[in-house]
Scaffold this motif. Sequence first.
Motif, PDB file in Angstrom:
ATOM      1  N   SER A 237      48.429  38.991  45.089  1.00 13.49           N
ATOM      2  CA  SER A 237      49.352  39.563  46.070  1.00 13.49           C
ATOM      3  C   SER A 237      48.956  39.137  47.484  1.00 13.49           C
ATOM      4  O   SER A 237      49.792  39.038  48.367  1.00 13.49           O
TER       5      SER A 237
ATOM      6  N   VAL B 165      33.057  44.488  42.020  1.00 15.25           N
ATOM      7  CA  VAL B 165      33.327  43.481  41.001  1.00 15.25           C
ATOM      8  C   VAL B 165      34.818  43.425  40.678  1.00 15.25           C
ATOM      9  O   VAL B 165      35.444  42.383  40.693  1.00 15.25           O
ATOM     10  N   ASN B 166      35.372  44.576  40.409  1.00 16.80           N
ATOM     11  CA  ASN B 166      36.780  44.600  40.013  1.00 16.80           C
ATOM     12  C   ASN B 166      37.641  44.978  41.201  1.00 16.80           C
ATOM     13  O   ASN B 166      37.679  46.128  41.612  1.00 16.80           O
ATOM     14  N   VAL B 167      38.277  43.986  41.745  1.00 13.08           N
ATOM     15  CA  VAL B 167      39.170  44.258  42.856  1.00 13.08           C
ATOM     16  C   VAL B 167      40.595  44.263  42.321  1.00 13.08           C
ATOM     17  O   VAL B 167      40.976  43.395  41.543  1.00 13.08           O
ATOM     18  N   ASP B 168      41.331  45.241  42.738  1.00 11.15           N
ATOM     19  CA  ASP B 168      42.704  45.356  42.268  1.00 11.15           C
ATOM     20  C   ASP B 168      43.590  44.441  43.094  1.00 11.15           C
ATOM     21  O   ASP B 168      43.834  44.688  44.268  1.00 11.15           O
ATOM     22  N   PHE B 169      44.041  43.346  42.494  1.00  8.00           N
ATOM     23  CA  PHE B 169      44.896  42.424  43.229  1.00  8.00           C
ATOM     24  C   PHE B 169      46.342  42.532  42.790  1.00  8.00           C
ATOM     25  O   PHE B 169      47.166  41.769  43.214  1.00  8.00           O
ATOM     26  N   ARG B 170      46.599  43.452  41.889  1.00  5.75           N
ATOM     27  CA  ARG B 170      47.970  43.519  41.398  1.00  5.75           C
ATOM     28  C   ARG B 170      48.893  43.979  42.514  1.00  5.75           C
ATOM     29  O   ARG B 170      48.498  44.696  43.425  1.00  5.75           O
ATOM     30  N   ALA B 171      50.113  43.567  42.380  1.00  7.38           N
ATOM     31  CA  ALA B 171      51.062  43.884  43.442  1.00  7.38           C
ATOM     32  C   ALA B 171      51.901  45.083  43.043  1.00  7.38           C
ATOM     33  O   ALA B 171      52.098  45.344  41.862  1.00  7.38           O
TER      34      ALA B 171
ATOM     35  N   ARG C 232      41.330  40.228  38.183  1.00  6.18           N
ATOM     36  CA  ARG C 232      40.119  39.457  37.938  1.00  6.18           C
ATOM     37  C   ARG C 232      39.290  40.147  36.868  1.00  6.18           C
ATOM     38  O   ARG C 232      39.241  41.368  36.806  1.00  6.18           O
TER      39      ARG C 232
ATOM     40  N   GLN D 187      40.103  44.645  49.151  1.00  2.37           N
ATOM     41  CA  GLN D 187      40.529  43.250  49.291  1.00  2.37           C
ATOM     42  C   GLN D 187      39.926  42.635  50.544  1.00  2.37           C
ATOM     43  O   GLN D 187      39.581  41.457  50.555  1.00  2.37           O
TER      44      GLN D 187
ATOM     45  N   PHE E 183      50.793  38.471  38.296  1.00  4.46           N
ATOM     46  CA  PHE E 183      49.751  38.951  39.207  1.00  4.46           C
ATOM     47  C   PHE E 183      48.546  39.375  38.373  1.00  4.46           C
ATOM     48  O   PHE E 183      48.411  40.545  38.025  1.00  4.46           O
TER      49      PHE E 183
END
Lengths: 469, 357
Positions: free
Chosen positions: A356, B265-271, A310, B223, A307
């Motif tokens: 995710s 700019v920095n989007v948290d996409f971690r799960a 960016r 998101q 995961f």
Amino acid sequence: MADSDEDYIATDDEEIGAHNISKSGRHRGAGGAAATGGSGARSKNGSKPGGGAQKRERWEDIKRSWDNVVEGEDGSLSSTVAGLLEAGKRKRLLKDTTPLQRGIIRHLILILDLSSAMMEKDFRPTRYLLSLRYACDFVREYFEQNPISQLGVLGMRDGLAVRISDLSGNPVDHIEAIGKLRLDEGKGAPSLQNALEMSRAALFHAPSHGTREVVIVFGALLSSDPGDIHQTISHLVEDKIRVSVVGLSAQVAVCRELCKRTNAGDEGVYGVALDDKHFRELLLDTTIPPVTRSAKMSASSLLMMGFPSRMVEKTASLCACHSTLTKGGYLCSRCSTKVCALPMECPACGLTLILSTHLARSYHHLFPLKNWVEVPWKAASKSTHCYACQIPFPHPPAKPEELSAPAKTATGTSVSSRYACTICHNHFCIDCDVFCHETLYNCPACQSSVPKGRISNGARGRSDPMEVG
Amino acid sequence: MDTVDASAHYSQSVDEKPSLLVLILDTNPYAWSTLSATLPLERALASILIFLNVHMAFSHANRVAVIASHTRSARFLYPTTTSTTTAAGGSGGSEDPFRDANKYRQFRLIEDQVQASFAELMRQTTASELVDAKETMMAGALGLALGYVNRLVRVDDSGGVVGGKDGAVGEVTSMNARILVVSVSGDLAEQYVPVMNSIFAAQRKKIPIDICKVAGETVFLQQASDTTRGIYMQLEHPESLLQYLMMCFIPDTATRRHLVPPTQVNVDFRAACFCHKNVVDIGFVCSICLSIFCTPPEGAICTTCNTKLDISALGNFGGKPAVVLTKKKKTKKLKQSKATSFSNEASATSTPGTPAS
């Protein structure tokens, strides 16, 4: 008139073509192929083999659309037309909503018929162009519904299987490849066997936890094959590949058998398009992940996935996937290789990289929204407006005999134009019903109130009086 | 009407569609009370009403809707159903709201209704239900907003969009719609799936979701704006809410193409894994139900769907490295240690797709 003449000649040519093949003996299994073509043609003429004699075929019942329209009380057609439209929407909507185990990670080969049969103009502008357009829609919808799946496209032309795009997870590649076909036109006879063998080879490496599927758009009534297609079908069954077919002209016996045998006896995946709308529907129906019928169909396994977050760079750098200069992208969580788009398999270390959100996109297949039920007039007075879009509902009728009418009308619509969620009992209009089930996959009312157990007196305010009984 | 000033001559009217603004106001009293020093809720509401008026002033065909995302319910503040409208008329007092000469009628109408239904909402909120009510019904509010947008935006009321449903190329809509969320509270983990479903629905319908983040931290809404290409703005000075609204959120979707709108700019996409709620970089995903785990679950049985999982494809990740026993007995010790280190390396680099031999 000129058009229909042309069409007639075209079908004629096809049959002659099929016979020629069987006569020339160029292909070993040509006899079988011609037979399938022949059976399609035979049923088209209306002389059926014994089994179907009692049952009237679809085309024997003549449907006149103007028979359905009845003049309303005020002498206009508007109320009837509105009712018909609502019935259509409702019909589209009612699906089985039992949560089933589905093959979420799919590997699918789309086979397009690029033979001369596709040059017919019964679909506008031609079958060929229309199927290409819908194929692009299919690709887009497929990746919307199955973001972590793979797709490949093949074509059938000149008796050969042509590779259009390889198995990959990037919709842009497929759409570009399909777009290039526009300049071409359909040629020769299709070969189901060649195409199926090629897709079997393409799906050979698909991991066991994913599904293996083939979707065929089939316009011709014949298949000119180099060998025995029944053997190929057996191989497909062995390889656990499911095939579904969208026919464009008439039902073909071999396609029916193909679908039946590869789908454990279920013929529902073979559909013949009645018009372009139906064609699109049939094709896009295959974007919904298939139900897992038995444990044997797909092995469950644990997948390792990355995961990545960016990142944004001041200066542009090359990405590992396309070798283009980009400012920003995603770094592989294992080897820190830069890729520019997700989902993707890391080109360096092979780790599957996803967001995710991609996983979240598939959740609605696993937790489907229940169908909403029609509301009888008796319960209708509890609401005056649609809960979601605030459109006013019709008032209950004054006459008591009308009040006791059943909730479901003959066309399947709700007598009071209201549809109620079975969990929160709030009322919605047909448009919101369609929207919530096909796009949103939530019930807005259930989501905007706390579950009953946790409610103290009157906490829900306005939604309280709407509750049924 | 809009082209009466002859500006159509030089500005090619590419997109002269009216726009619909759905404003979702997070009215969680807890969150607002922490802000009371800088931006009390009343002042925020006043600013929002001015903002709505500005939106309405652009074109007579523009529309607005206001939805409150409260602690335990989400509901429309404007437009409301008839019962509340009459209540609004009553609370408006002696004067008839439609006959005030000093105010544009639309402004008046919206202001009165929003304020009346807002007062009603606050009146119904009792102290007892606020106990432990840190949440806000964002998923429901988004659902209502999308349902409302869906009705207003549709081209043809009979529903017959030629060429099929959504996703069709060249689908035309009668209005440009956008959703603006004024958010003060944090995420709710249990709303994850419905919020995500709403985000994807908005994306399919091409409705941007703008986030005006007054306070708190939320990953879901980040998101949301990122997926739907909306604006994300974290307010540094909440007291100047109106200015933020006017400067960042007033351009409609057609105008935004010519601007550089602020985004995150920095989007948290971690799960986050399902087992320990750890944020993971590399996780293990069940192929049946897509649950995320930080380590392979015990006994290789998925804790969500109870499926026996096949972990052989992982290439012995996290397990003991396989040791290749050598035949020569004399130099066994030395070789074994070498082999161990080698296979260790191999298993670390092996890919999930290929079983490590």
